[in-house]
Design an enzyme around this catalytic site. Structure first.
Site, PDB file in Angstrom:
ATOM      1  N   THR A  28      -7.858   2.319  -1.216  1.00 45.11           N
ATOM      2  CA  THR A  28      -6.992   2.592  -0.064  1.00 45.11           C
ATOM      3  C   THR A  28      -5.571   2.898  -0.542  1.00 45.11           C
ATOM      4  OG1 THR A  28      -8.269   1.206   1.403  1.00 45.11           O
ATOM      5  CG2 THR A  28      -5.965   1.531   1.982  1.00 45.11           C
ATOM      6  N   ASP A  86       2.484  11.097   9.525  1.00 40.17           N
ATOM      7  CA  ASP A  86       1.415  11.397   8.569  1.00 40.17           C
ATOM      8  C   ASP A  86       0.020  11.050   9.089  1.00 40.17           C
ATOM      9  OD1 ASP A  86       1.754   8.679   8.347  1.00 40.17           O
ATOM     10  OD2 ASP A  86       2.090   8.664   6.167  1.00 40.17           O
ATOM     11  N   ARG A  87      -0.062  10.231  10.139  1.00 39.50           N
ATOM     12  CA  ARG A  87      -1.381   9.889  10.688  1.00 39.50           C
ATOM     13  C   ARG A  87      -1.724  10.781  11.870  1.00 39.50           C
ATOM     14  NH1 ARG A  87      -2.598   3.519  10.465  1.00 39.50           N
ATOM     15  NH2 ARG A  87      -1.798   3.163   8.364  1.00 39.50           N
ATOM     16  N   ASP A 105       1.758   9.374  14.334  1.00 42.03           N
ATOM     17  CA  ASP A 105       2.367   8.042  14.222  1.00 42.03           C
ATOM     18  C   ASP A 105       3.872   8.100  13.987  1.00 42.03           C
ATOM     19  OD1 ASP A 105       2.279   8.994  11.637  1.00 42.03           O
ATOM     20  OD2 ASP A 105       2.048   7.005  10.767  1.00 42.03           O
ATOM     21  N   SER A 146      -8.077   5.214   7.984  1.00 42.43           N
ATOM     22  CA  SER A 146      -6.879   4.730   8.660  1.00 42.43           C
ATOM     23  C   SER A 146      -6.097   5.872   9.309  1.00 42.43           C
ATOM     24  CB  SER A 146      -5.992   3.971   7.678  1.00 42.43           C
ATOM     25  OG  SER A 146      -5.704   4.783   6.549  1.00 42.43           O
ATOM     26  N   ASP A 167       5.887   8.130  11.403  1.00 41.27           N
ATOM     27  CA  ASP A 167       6.463   9.067  10.434  1.00 41.27           C
ATOM     28  C   ASP A 167       5.681  10.369  10.318  1.00 41.27           C
ATOM     29  OD1 ASP A 167       4.343   7.649   9.260  1.00 41.27           O
ATOM     30  OD2 ASP A 167       5.133   7.948   7.243  1.00 41.27           O
ATOM     31  N   ARG A 175       7.697  -2.746   2.844  1.00 46.05           N
ATOM     32  CA  ARG A 175       7.820  -2.883   4.300  1.00 46.05           C
ATOM     33  C   ARG A 175       8.116  -4.326   4.647  1.00 46.05           C
ATOM     34  NH1 ARG A 175       2.955   1.153   6.312  1.00 46.05           N
ATOM     35  NH2 ARG A 175       3.797   2.940   5.199  1.00 46.05           N
ATOM     36  N   THR A 228       0.835  -1.207   0.000  1.00 47.60           N
ATOM     37  CA  THR A 228       0.000   0.000   0.000  1.00 47.60           C
ATOM     38  C   THR A 228       0.868   1.255   0.000  1.00 47.60           C
ATOM     39  OG1 THR A 228      -1.599  -1.239   1.341  1.00 47.60           O
ATOM     40  CG2 THR A 228      -1.941   1.120   1.171  1.00 47.60           C
ATOM     41  N   SER A 233       6.024   3.574   8.879  1.00 51.23           N
ATOM     42  CA  SER A 233       4.854   4.295   9.380  1.00 51.23           C
ATOM     43  C   SER A 233       4.496   3.961  10.817  1.00 51.23           C
ATOM     44  CB  SER A 233       3.682   4.024   8.443  1.00 51.23           C
ATOM     45  OG  SER A 233       2.603   4.835   8.800  1.00 51.23           O
ATOM     46  N   HIS A 234       3.302   3.432  11.006  1.00 51.97           N
ATOM     47  CA  HIS A 234       2.762   3.170  12.345  1.00 51.97           C
ATOM     48  C   HIS A 234       3.232   1.822  12.890  1.00 51.97           C
ATOM     49  CE1 HIS A 234       0.451   1.503   9.148  1.00 51.97           C
ATOM     50  NE2 HIS A 234       0.013   0.569   9.964  1.00 51.97           N
ATOM     51  N   LYS A 265      10.166   3.955   0.575  1.00 54.65           N
ATOM     52  CA  LYS A 265       9.317   4.235  -0.591  1.00 54.65           C
ATOM     53  C   LYS A 265       9.873   5.409  -1.372  1.00 54.65           C
ATOM     54  CE  LYS A 265       5.918   7.234   1.694  1.00 54.65           C
ATOM     55  NZ  LYS A 265       4.503   7.557   1.821  1.00 54.65           N
ATOM     56  N   ARG A 275      -9.049  -6.705   7.276  1.00 56.82           N
ATOM     57  CA  ARG A 275      -9.736  -5.518   7.774  1.00 56.82           C
ATOM     58  C   ARG A 275     -11.215  -5.605   7.386  1.00 56.82           C
ATOM     59  NH1 ARG A 275      -5.395  -2.939   9.515  1.00 56.82           N
ATOM     60  NH2 ARG A 275      -3.734  -2.153   8.162  1.00 56.82           N
ATOM     61  N   LYS A 303      -0.605  12.460   3.543  1.00 56.94           N
ATOM     62  CA  LYS A 303      -1.444  12.842   4.670  1.00 56.94           C
ATOM     63  C   LYS A 303      -0.544  13.472   5.728  1.00 56.94           C
ATOM     64  CE  LYS A 303      -1.645   8.055   6.354  1.00 56.94           C
ATOM     65  NZ  LYS A 303      -0.913   7.282   5.357  1.00 56.94           N
ATOM     66  N   GLU A 342      -8.766   9.337   4.970  1.00 58.48           N
ATOM     67  CA  GLU A 342      -8.967   7.896   5.030  1.00 58.48           C
ATOM     68  C   GLU A 342      -9.346   7.490   6.445  1.00 58.48           C
ATOM     69  OE1 GLU A 342      -6.236   5.481   2.323  1.00 58.48           O
ATOM     70  OE2 GLU A 342      -4.920   6.917   3.273  1.00 58.48           O
TER      71      GLU A 342
HETATM   72  C1  G16 Z   1      -0.658   3.581   4.383  1.00 55.51           C
HETATM   73  C2  G16 Z   1      -1.237   4.319   3.225  1.00 55.51           C
HETATM   74  C3  G16 Z   1      -2.664   4.697   3.515  1.00 55.51           C
HETATM   75  C4  G16 Z   1      -3.459   3.460   3.888  1.00 55.51           C
HETATM   76  C5  G16 Z   1      -2.810   2.775   5.052  1.00 55.51           C
HETATM   77  C6  G16 Z   1      -3.469   1.467   5.440  1.00 55.51           C
HETATM   78  O1  G16 Z   1      -0.569   4.441   5.476  1.00 55.51           O
HETATM   79  O2  G16 Z   1      -0.515   5.484   2.937  1.00 55.51           O
HETATM   80  O3  G16 Z   1      -3.178   5.304   2.389  1.00 55.51           O
HETATM   81  O4  G16 Z   1      -4.763   3.814   4.213  1.00 55.51           O
HETATM   82  O5  G16 Z   1      -1.474   2.482   4.728  1.00 55.51           O
HETATM   83  O6  G16 Z   1      -3.256   0.537   4.462  1.00 55.51           O
HETATM   84  P1  G16 Z   1      -3.604  -0.987   4.677  1.00 55.51           P
HETATM   85  O7  G16 Z   1      -5.058  -1.026   5.053  1.00 55.51           O
HETATM   86  O8  G16 Z   1      -3.319  -1.619   3.358  1.00 55.51           O
HETATM   87  O9  G16 Z   1      -2.774  -1.519   5.813  1.00 55.51           O
HETATM   88  P2  G16 Z   1       0.755   4.550   6.319  1.00 55.51           P
HETATM   89  O10 G16 Z   1       0.426   5.547   7.387  1.00 55.51           O
HETATM   90  O11 G16 Z   1       1.000   3.156   6.834  1.00 55.51           O
HETATM   91  O12 G16 Z   1       1.800   4.993   5.365  1.00 55.51           O
END
Ligand code: G16
Length: 541
Positions: free
Chosen positions: A344, A281-282, A277, A365, A279, A22, A18, A113-114, A126, A496, A376, A363
């Site tokens: 997503t 962005d959340r 989070d 998320s 990085d 990772r 996504t 990320s998170h 990325k 999910r 974000k 989103e």
């Molecule tokens: C990434 C993407 C988001 C997505 C999220 C969850 O966020 O940038 O657009 O909504 O993953 O994705 P999944 O449901 O496939 O786990 P982040 O904050 O992890 O970079």
């Protein structure tokens, strides 16, 4: 110092998900693993000869070492200049801002990320495009294809660059600009929000709590909330970025940000709480005894963004990911705004923003942002909420009550079933997809299926098509559930389940109770228990 070409062989499974590649940190530490992917990335974007790149990450374990590798490879591949955050640190939105404003050819962002950090936890990488946004699928596919044929990579061998001092240095023929990771971002925020009004509100007694979860936003939160807006020291908690995030799981949701939640649900709760989070962005927004779901936060921002100076002329349009609730659709309809639905992944919003169709995206998320960058942006969302509170004089619970009274309430919840065996998850999804054609007209408890499909997206700007982006089952009356497998996990599969139901009369129910019939119907249709043995989700948001 010498430029070297190292022989290698393709490594399986380097497929970006996504949001980039990772994996477990130890996988990235394997011989050639990072180097192979970085070379494929450079080749996949048409080479970096003569180009300018931004490089930085969220400071998790291996961030410093990986940054040195990327710089050495960029230099050996002929890049003209690298712009790097001091100590290799950059939040994802700050990196996006630098990529855009310094007119670069893109950037490499290091983050999972998170996901937790550490030698036994997660790492990620990325590529972001010159517009500051994550590479679209066409580019990530080209990178993946290149990983399958790679037989060598180029790297400059020598001493690492000292990234601790702001200034200009060189690596081979490549110039390296080491920049303050926070300063340009603070300027950007000041250009968008009414800092004097927020400052006055805080001085007037609205107590703010911002949990940086030992991740990248600590320095950003301190510079903005405590230094620029005058909030007292201690407003930012867990404010020092640590390589293992202090053992925290830096995912700003009620489960993982439980210390903040406990304070916000307590007797003497601050007036405003938020978390970000790994990085940056959340975001999660919480009022005293009032958790704001990300879908509702997006809708509230859509309805009130014009109160912030940077958005005073109104929004161009809005977009949400398909599993995000339709709360924002109701606002868009009332305000005469175009509302787009995308798969997503923030990468799908880039074209809509670049084409001038939307200026606000979000989103479920825990992601919200605008066209000020192409990611974000957690701190941006916090400031937008503070700006709305300052402009209206209302508390978070009042804002939510007014919003639901005006637009109705889209009760919403996401149930995550984590670390399922991948095979079982694939069988579940295949069986569900196979059942879709026969679902319409069937009843599950009080709910009757109106439509069921596997979501596909046709990008209205570049005409690209993305298939299999999540199964959705819509009931008569509009309630629905969506099922998809996460594309950001690193072990097994995460299922999910997204649940939603609109109510225009009863506005203060517990979401799990309000959604009980949708939850039961989803289990009947999907058979999560039968397929996986799981009887309850691991995380509910
Ligand atoms: C990434 C993407 C988001 C997505 C999220 C969850 O966020 O940038 O657009 O909504 O993953 O994705 P999944 O449901 O496939 O786990 P982040 O904050 O992890 O970079």
């Amino acid at each position: 110092m010498t430029k070297t070409t190292i022989a290698t062989a393709p490594i399986e499974g380097q497929k970006p998900g996504t949001s980039g590649l990772r994996k477990k940190t130890r996988v990235f530490m394997d011989e050639h693993y990072l180097e192979n992917f970085v070379q494929a990335m450079f080749d996949g974007i048409g080479g970096v000869e003569g180009k300018v790149l931004v490089v930085g990450g969220d400071g998790r374990f291996h961030n410093d070492v990986a940054t040195q590798t990327i710089l050495a490879m960029a230099a050996a591949n002929g890049a003209a200049r690298a712009i790097v955050g001091q100590n290799a640190l950059l939040s994802t939105p700050a990196a996006s801002n630098l990529i855009r404003t310094m007119q670069t050819d893109g950037g490499v962002i290091l983050s999972a990320s998170h996901n937790p950090g550490g030698i036994d936890e997660d790492f990620g990488i990325k590529f972001n495009m010159p517009n500051g946004g994550p590479a679209p699928e066409g580019v990530t596919n080209a990178i993946f294809e290149r990983t399958k044929t790679l037989d060598s990579y180029h790297i400059w061998q020598g001493d690492p660059v000292d990234l601790s001092q702001i200034g200009v240095t060189k690596l081979g023929d490549m110039q390296v600009n080491i920049v303050d990771p926070v300063a340009a971002y603070v300027d950007l925020m000041q250009s968008l929000f009414d800092f004097p009004a927020i400052r006055a509100m805080i001085a007037g007694g609205v107590d703010v709590r911002f949990d940086a979860m030992c991740a990248i936003t600590g320095p950003y939160g301190r510079a903005i909330l405590e230094d620029a807006l005058g909030a007292p020291a201690g407003t930012v908690t867990h404010g020092t970025p640590l390589p293992d995030f202090g053992g925290m799981h830096p995912d700003p949701n009620p489960t993982w940000a439980h210390e903040l939640m406990a304070e916000m649900m307590g007797d003497d709760a601050p007036g405003f709480g938020a978390a970000s989070d790994g990085d940056g962005d959340r975001n999660m927004i919480v009022g005293p005894n009032c958790y704001v779901s990300p879908s509702d936060s997006l809708a509230v921002i859509a309805a009130n963004a014009h109160l912030a100076p940077g958005y005073k002329d109104g929004l161009k349009g809005v977009a949400r990911s398909m599993p995000t609730s339709a709360a924002v659709d109701r606002v868009a309809e009332a305000m005469g705004l175009q509302c787009y639905e995308t798969p997503t992944g923030w990468k799908f919003f880039g074209n809509l923003m670049d084409d001038g169709r939307v200026s606000l995206c979000g989103e479920e998320s825990f992601g919200t942002g605008s066209d000020h960058v192409r990611e974000k942006d957690g701190v941006w969302a916090v400031l937008m909420w503070l700006n709305i509170m300052a402009a209206t004089g209302e508390s978070v619970p009042q804002i939510m009550a007014d919003h639901w009274a005006r637009f109705g309430r889209n009760y919403y919840s996401r149930h995550d079933f984590e670390a399922i065996e991948s095979e079982k998850a694939d069988v579940l999804m295949s069986a569900l997809r196979a059942s879709l054609a026969g679902l319409a007209g069937q009843s599950f408890g009080p709910l009757t299926v109106a439509a069921a499909d596997d979501y596909a997206y046709l990008d209205p700007v570049d005409g690209s098509r993305s298939e299999k982006q999540g199964v959705r089952v819509v009931f008569e009356g509009g309630a629905r559930f969506v099922v998809r497998l996460s594309g950001t996990g690193t072990s097994g599969a995460t299922l999910r389940l997204y649940l939603e139901k609109l109510d225009t009369e009863q506005l203060n129910l517990d979401p799990q109770a309000a959604l009980a019939d949708v939850i039961a119907a989803a289990e009947d249709v999907i058979g999560i228990k039968a397929h996986t043995g799981r009887t309850a989700p691991d995380v509910i948001t």
